[in-house]
Design a protein around this motif. Structure first.
Motif, PDB file in Angstrom:
ATOM      1  N   ASP A 177       0.826  -1.207   0.000  1.00 55.36           N
ATOM      2  CA  ASP A 177       0.000   0.000   0.000  1.00 55.36           C
ATOM      3  C   ASP A 177       0.860   1.257   0.000  1.00 55.36           C
ATOM      4  O   ASP A 177       0.533   2.246  -0.670  1.00 55.36           O
ATOM      5  CB  ASP A 177      -0.932   0.011   1.214  1.00 55.36           C
ATOM      6  N   ARG A 178       1.973   1.223   0.755  1.00 60.02           N
ATOM      7  CA  ARG A 178       2.862   2.393   0.799  1.00 60.02           C
ATOM      8  C   ARG A 178       3.498   2.638  -0.570  1.00 60.02           C
ATOM      9  O   ARG A 178       3.629   3.779  -1.009  1.00 60.02           O
ATOM     10  CB  ARG A 178       3.957   2.193   1.857  1.00 60.02           C
ATOM     11  N   ILE A 179       3.903   1.553  -1.225  1.00 56.02           N
ATOM     12  CA  ILE A 179       4.515   1.695  -2.550  1.00 56.02           C
ATOM     13  C   ILE A 179       3.490   2.235  -3.548  1.00 56.02           C
ATOM     14  O   ILE A 179       3.759   3.185  -4.293  1.00 56.02           O
ATOM     15  CB  ILE A 179       5.086   0.350  -3.041  1.00 56.02           C
ATOM     16  N   ASP A 180       2.292   1.636  -3.565  1.00 53.94           N
ATOM     17  CA  ASP A 180       1.237   2.098  -4.479  1.00 53.94           C
ATOM     18  C   ASP A 180       0.917   3.568  -4.232  1.00 53.94           C
ATOM     19  O   ASP A 180       0.783   4.359  -5.167  1.00 53.94           O
ATOM     20  CB  ASP A 180      -0.030   1.254  -4.301  1.00 53.94           C
ATOM     21  N   SER A 181       0.786   3.922  -2.947  1.00 52.04           N
ATOM     22  CA  SER A 181       0.450   5.302  -2.597  1.00 52.04           C
ATOM     23  C   SER A 181       1.536   6.267  -3.055  1.00 52.04           C
ATOM     24  O   SER A 181       1.244   7.364  -3.557  1.00 52.04           O
ATOM     25  CB  SER A 181       0.245   5.404  -1.081  1.00 52.04           C
TER      26      SER A 181
ATOM     27  N   ASN B  88       8.763   2.452   7.636  1.00 48.81           N
ATOM     28  CA  ASN B  88       7.316   2.690   7.546  1.00 48.81           C
ATOM     29  C   ASN B  88       6.995   4.165   7.366  1.00 48.81           C
ATOM     30  O   ASN B  88       5.854   4.577   7.535  1.00 48.81           O
ATOM     31  CB  ASN B  88       6.592   2.123   8.781  1.00 48.81           C
ATOM     32  N   ASP B  89       8.010   4.956   7.018  1.00 53.03           N
ATOM     33  CA  ASP B  89       7.818   6.391   6.810  1.00 53.03           C
ATOM     34  C   ASP B  89       7.340   6.634   5.376  1.00 53.03           C
ATOM     35  O   ASP B  89       8.130   6.522   4.431  1.00 53.03           O
ATOM     36  CB  ASP B  89       9.124   7.122   7.087  1.00 53.03           C
ATOM     37  N   GLN B  90       6.076   6.963   5.214  1.00 52.63           N
ATOM     38  CA  GLN B  90       5.511   7.164   3.883  1.00 52.63           C
ATOM     39  C   GLN B  90       6.243   8.252   3.110  1.00 52.63           C
ATOM     40  O   GLN B  90       6.391   8.175   1.891  1.00 52.63           O
ATOM     41  CB  GLN B  90       4.023   7.504   3.995  1.00 52.63           C
ATOM     42  N   ALA B  91       6.736   9.268   3.818  1.00 54.41           N
ATOM     43  CA  ALA B  91       7.419  10.374   3.145  1.00 54.41           C
ATOM     44  C   ALA B  91       8.656   9.890   2.392  1.00 54.41           C
ATOM     45  O   ALA B  91       8.994  10.405   1.323  1.00 54.41           O
ATOM     46  CB  ALA B  91       7.810  11.445   4.162  1.00 54.41           C
TER      47      ALA B  91
END
Length: 200
Positions: A70-74, A181-184
């Motif tokens: 999900d993080r990669i897709d986002s 896990n840091d989306q930034a």
């Protein structure tokens, strides 16, 4: 290092999928980009995810959690939206002009380094029997062996009519040993891989 410890350290990789996407180098690796000459990228406005996006392969495939996917897709979505593209829901993928697909290829690698270190031979010299050292300049050869997992993160833009990739960006690097896990950081890495998309 014992085979048991080596295997245990390699198995930590799944906990860390900081892939290449989030390389920690001060300067992230530049992506390698290729595209179909003459393709009209200027006509593309709507993009959706390919239904088989997110494939992990190689001789040491790393399991990826749903959260990481999900993080990669986002991250990929936000990078494309920032360039003015509309990202469609998967259910509307039939209306997309391009389909985005990412793949992670992971492979076990071994790095062997040989280097010399100063050494001293102990014994009585032929010409100076009172000397304890007869080889001040001798060098010893040391060998360092490191096992690591290398990953190649690939993003393809697929034309659904041609059923072929018309743009590809890839980054290759060692996988990190700590979870991320840091989306930034994922967002910044996605911006990096799409820096030259669409081509001029």
């Amino acid at each position: 290092m014992s085979p048991f410890l080596t295997t245990m350290l390699r198995n930590l990789a799944p906990l860390s999928l900081l892939m290449l996407l989030t390389a920690c180098a001060t300067t992230p690796p530049a992506p390698v980009v290729d595209f179909k000459p003459g393709y009209d990228f200027g006509a593309v406005r709507k993009i959706a995810f390919y239904d088989q996006s997110g494939l992990v392969t190689g001789n040491h495939p790393v399991p990826i959690s749903d959260m990481t996917r999900d993080r990669i897709d986002s991250a990929l979505e936000q990078a494309l939206r920032a360039k003015g593209f509309e990202i469609l829901e998967r259910k509307d993928a039939g209306q997309a002009q391009l389909l985005i697909s990412w793949t992670l290829i992971t492979d076990d690698k071994t790095e062997v380094r040989t280097y010399g270190t100063p050494g001293f031979g102990v014994g009585f010299g032929r010409y100076n029997r009172y000397s304890m050292y007869n080889c001040w300049g001798c060098a010893q050869t040391e060998v360092s062996v490191k096992n690591y997992t290398e990953g190649t993160f690939i993003v393809d833009m697929i034309d659904p009519k041609l059923q072929r990739s018309v743009w590809r960006g890839s980054i290759q690097s060692r996988l990190k040993s700590q979870p991320e896990n840091d989306q930034a950081k994922y967002n910044a890495a996605a911006d990096n891989i799409f820096a030259s998309f669409p081509p001029p």
